[in-house]
Design an enzyme around this catalytic site. Structure first.
Site, PDB file in Angstrom:
ATOM      1  N   LYS A  34      -6.661 -18.430   2.617  1.00 21.80           N
ATOM      2  CA  LYS A  34      -7.907 -17.610   2.461  1.00 21.80           C
ATOM      3  C   LYS A  34      -9.098 -18.358   2.692  1.00 21.80           C
ATOM      4  CE  LYS A  34      -7.181 -13.339   0.940  1.00 21.80           C
ATOM      5  NZ  LYS A  34      -7.309 -12.189   1.884  1.00 21.80           N
ATOM      6  N   GLY A  55       0.733  -1.040   0.153  1.00 19.76           N
ATOM      7  CA  GLY A  55      -0.056  -0.161  -0.089  1.00 19.76           C
ATOM      8  C   GLY A  55       0.713   1.202  -0.202  1.00 19.76           C
ATOM      9  N   TYR A 109      -1.914 -19.271  -1.269  1.00 19.48           N
ATOM     10  CA  TYR A 109      -2.978 -18.100  -0.955  1.00 19.48           C
ATOM     11  C   TYR A 109      -4.375 -18.401  -0.936  1.00 19.48           C
ATOM     12  CZ  TYR A 109      -5.653 -13.902  -2.495  1.00 19.48           C
ATOM     13  OH  TYR A 109      -6.408 -12.919  -2.363  1.00 19.48           O
ATOM     14  N   ARG A 132     -11.287 -15.369 -16.728  1.00 23.56           N
ATOM     15  CA  ARG A 132     -11.478 -14.870 -15.447  1.00 23.56           C
ATOM     16  C   ARG A 132     -12.897 -13.990 -15.404  1.00 23.56           C
ATOM     17  NH1 ARG A 132      -7.963 -17.612 -14.588  1.00 23.56           N
ATOM     18  NH2 ARG A 132      -6.066 -17.347 -13.420  1.00 23.56           N
ATOM     19  N   GLY A 165       0.361 -23.359 -11.265  1.00 26.17           N
ATOM     20  CA  GLY A 165      -1.042 -23.397 -10.246  1.00 26.17           C
ATOM     21  C   GLY A 165      -1.999 -22.370 -10.979  1.00 26.17           C
ATOM     22  N   ILE A 221       1.716 -12.821 -22.201  1.00 31.20           N
ATOM     23  CA  ILE A 221       0.735 -13.721 -21.932  1.00 31.20           C
ATOM     24  C   ILE A 221       1.227 -14.815 -21.087  1.00 31.20           C
ATOM     25  CG2 ILE A 221      -1.296 -15.050 -23.080  1.00 31.20           C
ATOM     26  CD1 ILE A 221      -1.948 -12.264 -23.405  1.00 31.20           C
TER      27      ILE A 221
HETATM   28  P1  NAD Z   1      -3.427  -4.296  -1.909  1.00 33.87           P
HETATM   29  O1  NAD Z   1      -1.909  -5.098  -1.953  1.00 33.87           O
HETATM   30  O2  NAD Z   1      -3.374  -3.234  -2.831  1.00 33.87           O
HETATM   31  O3  NAD Z   1      -3.674  -4.107  -0.500  1.00 33.87           O
HETATM   32  C1  NAD Z   1      -3.317  -4.914   0.435  1.00 33.87           C
HETATM   33  C2  NAD Z   1      -2.896  -3.736   1.696  1.00 33.87           C
HETATM   34  O4  NAD Z   1      -2.661  -4.671   2.902  1.00 33.87           O
HETATM   35  C3  NAD Z   1      -1.697  -3.102   1.242  1.00 33.87           C
HETATM   36  O5  NAD Z   1      -1.894  -1.847   1.507  1.00 33.87           O
HETATM   37  C4  NAD Z   1      -0.430  -3.790   2.352  1.00 33.87           C
HETATM   38  O6  NAD Z   1       0.414  -2.783   2.466  1.00 33.87           O
HETATM   39  C5  NAD Z   1      -1.377  -4.266   3.387  1.00 33.87           C
HETATM   40  N1  NAD Z   1      -0.831  -5.316   4.008  1.00 33.87           N
HETATM   41  C6  NAD Z   1      -0.386  -6.541   3.457  1.00 33.87           C
HETATM   42  N2  NAD Z   1       0.177  -7.028   4.595  1.00 33.87           N
HETATM   43  C7  NAD Z   1      -0.225  -6.521   5.872  1.00 33.87           C
HETATM   44  C8  NAD Z   1      -0.046  -6.848   7.330  1.00 33.87           C
HETATM   45  N3  NAD Z   1       0.788  -7.928   7.570  1.00 33.87           N
HETATM   46  N4  NAD Z   1      -0.378  -5.904   8.040  1.00 33.87           N
HETATM   47  C9  NAD Z   1      -0.715  -4.698   7.728  1.00 33.87           C
HETATM   48  N5  NAD Z   1      -0.994  -4.321   6.261  1.00 33.87           N
HETATM   49  C10 NAD Z   1      -0.713  -5.388   5.593  1.00 33.87           C
HETATM   50  O7  NAD Z   1      -4.055  -5.324  -2.513  1.00 33.87           O
HETATM   51  P2  NAD Z   1      -5.659  -5.655  -2.953  1.00 33.87           P
HETATM   52  O8  NAD Z   1      -6.073  -6.155  -4.146  1.00 33.87           O
HETATM   53  O9  NAD Z   1      -6.603  -3.980  -2.489  1.00 33.87           O
HETATM   54  O10 NAD Z   1      -6.355  -6.512  -1.801  1.00 33.87           O
HETATM   55  C11 NAD Z   1      -7.340  -6.234  -0.716  1.00 33.87           C
HETATM   56  C12 NAD Z   1      -7.794  -7.795  -0.203  1.00 33.87           C
HETATM   57  O11 NAD Z   1      -8.566  -8.285  -1.176  1.00 33.87           O
HETATM   58  C13 NAD Z   1      -6.747  -8.589   0.219  1.00 33.87           C
HETATM   59  O12 NAD Z   1      -7.278  -9.471   1.361  1.00 33.87           O
HETATM   60  C14 NAD Z   1      -6.662  -9.717  -0.988  1.00 33.87           C
HETATM   61  O13 NAD Z   1      -6.101 -10.862  -0.736  1.00 33.87           O
HETATM   62  C15 NAD Z   1      -8.279  -9.713  -1.344  1.00 33.87           C
HETATM   63  N6  NAD Z   1      -8.518  -9.887  -2.826  1.00 33.87           N
HETATM   64  C16 NAD Z   1      -7.969  -8.982  -3.860  1.00 33.87           C
HETATM   65  C17 NAD Z   1      -8.495  -9.474  -4.890  1.00 33.87           C
HETATM   66  C18 NAD Z   1      -7.986  -8.701  -6.212  1.00 33.87           C
HETATM   67  O14 NAD Z   1      -8.424  -9.078  -7.257  1.00 33.87           O
HETATM   68  N7  NAD Z   1      -7.403  -7.750  -5.992  1.00 33.87           N
HETATM   69  C19 NAD Z   1      -9.034 -10.702  -5.335  1.00 33.87           C
HETATM   70  C20 NAD Z   1      -9.447 -11.563  -4.280  1.00 33.87           C
HETATM   71  C21 NAD Z   1      -9.247 -11.142  -2.916  1.00 33.87           C
HETATM   72  C1  UD2 Z   2      -6.406 -12.949  -8.665  1.00 31.12           C
HETATM   73  C2  UD2 Z   2      -5.827 -12.006  -7.519  1.00 31.12           C
HETATM   74  C3  UD2 Z   2      -5.893 -12.797  -6.054  1.00 31.12           C
HETATM   75  C4  UD2 Z   2      -6.941 -13.816  -6.212  1.00 31.12           C
HETATM   76  C5  UD2 Z   2      -7.601 -14.494  -7.369  1.00 31.12           C
HETATM   77  C6  UD2 Z   2      -8.934 -14.757  -7.055  1.00 31.12           C
HETATM   78  C7  UD2 Z   2      -4.391 -10.233  -8.191  1.00 31.12           C
HETATM   79  C8  UD2 Z   2      -2.938  -9.891  -8.158  1.00 31.12           C
HETATM   80  N1  UD2 Z   2      -4.690 -11.626  -7.771  1.00 31.12           N
HETATM   81  O1  UD2 Z   2      -5.290 -13.928  -8.884  1.00 31.12           O
HETATM   82  O2  UD2 Z   2      -5.509 -11.802  -5.252  1.00 31.12           O
HETATM   83  O3  UD2 Z   2      -7.646 -13.554  -5.116  1.00 31.12           O
HETATM   84  O4  UD2 Z   2      -7.557 -13.422  -8.528  1.00 31.12           O
HETATM   85  O5  UD2 Z   2      -9.092 -15.942  -8.120  1.00 31.12           O
HETATM   86  O6  UD2 Z   2      -5.461  -9.552  -8.463  1.00 31.12           O
HETATM   87  N2  UD2 Z   2      -1.249 -12.946 -16.486  1.00 31.12           N
HETATM   88  C9  UD2 Z   2      -1.030 -12.859 -17.784  1.00 31.12           C
HETATM   89  N3  UD2 Z   2       0.331 -11.981 -17.937  1.00 31.12           N
HETATM   90  C10 UD2 Z   2       0.608 -11.181 -16.896  1.00 31.12           C
HETATM   91  C11 UD2 Z   2      -0.221 -11.260 -15.647  1.00 31.12           C
HETATM   92  C12 UD2 Z   2      -1.157 -12.132 -15.584  1.00 31.12           C
HETATM   93  O7  UD2 Z   2      -1.138 -13.746 -18.591  1.00 31.12           O
HETATM   94  O8  UD2 Z   2       1.378 -10.386 -17.318  1.00 31.12           O
HETATM   95  C13 UD2 Z   2      -2.275 -14.040 -16.318  1.00 31.12           C
HETATM   96  C14 UD2 Z   2      -2.153 -14.963 -15.231  1.00 31.12           C
HETATM   97  O9  UD2 Z   2      -1.521 -16.203 -15.457  1.00 31.12           O
HETATM   98  C15 UD2 Z   2      -3.317 -15.286 -15.049  1.00 31.12           C
HETATM   99  C16 UD2 Z   2      -4.625 -13.902 -15.285  1.00 31.12           C
HETATM  100  O10 UD2 Z   2      -3.718 -13.273 -16.063  1.00 31.12           O
HETATM  101  O11 UD2 Z   2      -4.264 -16.524 -15.629  1.00 31.12           O
HETATM  102  C17 UD2 Z   2      -4.995 -13.387 -13.914  1.00 31.12           C
HETATM  103  O12 UD2 Z   2      -3.725 -13.230 -13.146  1.00 31.12           O
HETATM  104  P1  UD2 Z   2      -3.800 -12.102 -11.967  1.00 31.12           P
HETATM  105  O13 UD2 Z   2      -2.533 -12.107 -11.473  1.00 31.12           O
HETATM  106  O14 UD2 Z   2      -4.243 -10.788 -12.259  1.00 31.12           O
HETATM  107  O15 UD2 Z   2      -5.060 -12.798 -10.934  1.00 31.12           O
HETATM  108  P2  UD2 Z   2      -5.052 -14.326 -10.442  1.00 31.12           P
HETATM  109  O16 UD2 Z   2      -6.545 -14.846 -10.964  1.00 31.12           O
HETATM  110  O17 UD2 Z   2      -3.905 -15.245 -10.541  1.00 31.12           O
END
Ligand code: NAD
Ligand code: UD2
Length: 308
Positions: free
Chosen positions: A143, A37, A139, A207, A270, A199
């Site tokens: 979760k 963050g 991961y 997705r 994975g 890719i």
């Molecule tokens: P992000 O990395 O932008 O935000 C996560 C925040 O948590 C960051 O600000 C980071 O500094 C903080 N953080 C990490 N570890 C910490 C710790 N030990 N103590 C305090 N702060 C900590 O990611 P995001 O995309 O905003 O994700 C938010 C939540 O949603 C996460 O729990 C993530 O797993 C979940 N999530 C995100 C996605 C996605 O597509 N972005 C999908 C599924 C779940």
């Molecule tokens: C995302 C979230 C993760 C999780 C999950 C839920 C992120 C970073 N991760 O994982 O937090 O909760 O969704 O199912 O948002 N890819 C490419 N080229 C690139 C980057 C990615 O081909 O440069 C592909 C990657 O291999 C995957 C897809 O795009 O098949 C999505 O990748 P991702 O990292 O955005 O998200 P994912 O689904 O692994």
């Protein structure tokens, strides 16, 4: 009006949530270790505690006077979970138990981020909440652990909990520079700067992309549900519509008015082949659906890069 703790409030989703809570007139306290963050994401009206969400004393202090907690702090990258199994476990599961434990004293409601990653590879099936979870990554396993401990929090300790299984969230402020970031932010930045797009594998992996404002709406509705005495449960946050990574790259290039320049790399270890969610249960429980169409969300994401 109330005070809410937002862990991970300096991150992508947490900062958008904090903005929405402030706009409603609430007070926001952010707890973040700034590992991914950024201070610049946080509205100056938020109170900020810098530190680890797995630190029990700090989390107890952070919850003082709060009406509830949105627990979003985590290491959100599947790839980082593969590389740093133990380190991500502390942030992704231990921190969540720490939050539930601290919420026990006053039985404060906790809305927390779960993930579509708990489903594992479902083949052609659409992910519904009653399917047996079978995560394939550290991961996803952590979760799922959060969801299991949420049951303990509720049934043993009386803490109301709601877990939101986010699918692939995208939108402005998702870090476009980190290789660990979401695919849309990476592709959008590379297309905008005329670079090639990598890719992983054949690009036919599917997705369900959900726009960040819709995720924020689900988070707020989930807290409202718990505050009204609704049942503790887990819900998908998704659109029910999928797009392949390859089509996504072409769609972004089209929006930018230039042909996509693609390079194929090895598939990610994975990597889930197909991730598509069913939004029906969230609609039933929270009376809410994702509103933003993919094209509109991509346009807003690209526009934010031009301005930034
Ligand atoms: P992000 O990395 O932008 O935000 C996560 C925040 O948590 C960051 O600000 C980071 O500094 C903080 N953080 C990490 N570890 C910490 C710790 N030990 N103590 C305090 N702060 C900590 O990611 P995001 O995309 O905003 O994700 C938010 C939540 O949603 C996460 O729990 C993530 O797993 C979940 N999530 C995100 C996605 C996605 O597509 N972005 C999908 C599924 C779940
Ligand atoms: C995302 C979230 C993760 C999780 C999950 C839920 C992120 C970073 N991760 O994982 O937090 O909760 O969704 O199912 O948002 N890819 C490419 N080229 C690139 C980057 C990615 O081909 O440069 C592909 C990657 O291999 C995957 C897809 O795009 O098949 C999505 O990748 P991702 O990292 O955005 O998200 P994912 O689904 O692994």
């Amino acid at each position: 009006m109330a005070l809410y703790l937002v862990t991970g409030g300096a991150g992508f989703i947490g900062s958008h949530l904090s903005d929405a809570l402030l706009a409603e007139g609430h007070e926001v306290r952010v707890l973040d270790d700034f590992s991914t963050g950024k201070p610049g994401n946080i509205d100056p009206r938020c109170a900020v505690l810098r530190g680890d969400a797995a630190d029990p004393a700090l989390v107890r202090r952070a919850l003082e006077g709060a009406a509830g907690c949105f627990h979003l702090a985590a290491i959100a990258s599947v790839a980082r979970g593969n590389e740093d199994w133990l380190g991500t476990h502390r942030a992704n599961l231990t921190a969540t138990i720490t939050v539930f434990d601290a919420a026990r004293a006053h039985r404060l409601p906790v809305v927390y981020a779960s993930s579509a990653a708990i489903y594992g590879n479902l083949g052609e099936q659409v992910a519904r909440e009653d399917l047996l979870p079978a995560p394939l990554t550290a991961y996803g396993a952590d979760k799922l652990g959060c969801e299991l401990h949420a049951r303990v929090a509720t049934h043993v300790h009386g803490v109301p909990t709601l877990g939101l299984r986010f699918f692939n969230v995208y939108g402005p402020r998702q870090d476009p520079h980190s290789p660990y970031s979401g695919v849309i932010s990476i592709f959008a930045r590379r297309v905008a700067s005329g670079e090639t797009v990598a890719i992983h594998g054949d690009g036919n992996q599917l997705r369900d992309f959900v726009y960040v404002a819709d995720v924020v709406a689900h988070l707020r509705a989930a807290m409202g549900h718990l505050e009204a005495g609704g049942e503790s449960t887990v819900l998908n946050v998704c659109t029910g519509m999928g797009i392949s990574v390859l089509d996504l790259a072409h769609a972004l290039a089209d929006l930018h008015g230039r042909p996509a320049r693609l390079v194929h790399e090895a598939p990610r270890q994975g990597d889930i082949r197909r991730s598509l969610g069913d939004p029906a249960r969230a609609r039933g429980v929270l009376n809410i659906t994702a509103q933003t169409r993919l094209r509109e969300g991509l346009e807003r994401t690209l526009a934010s890069l031009v301005v930034a």
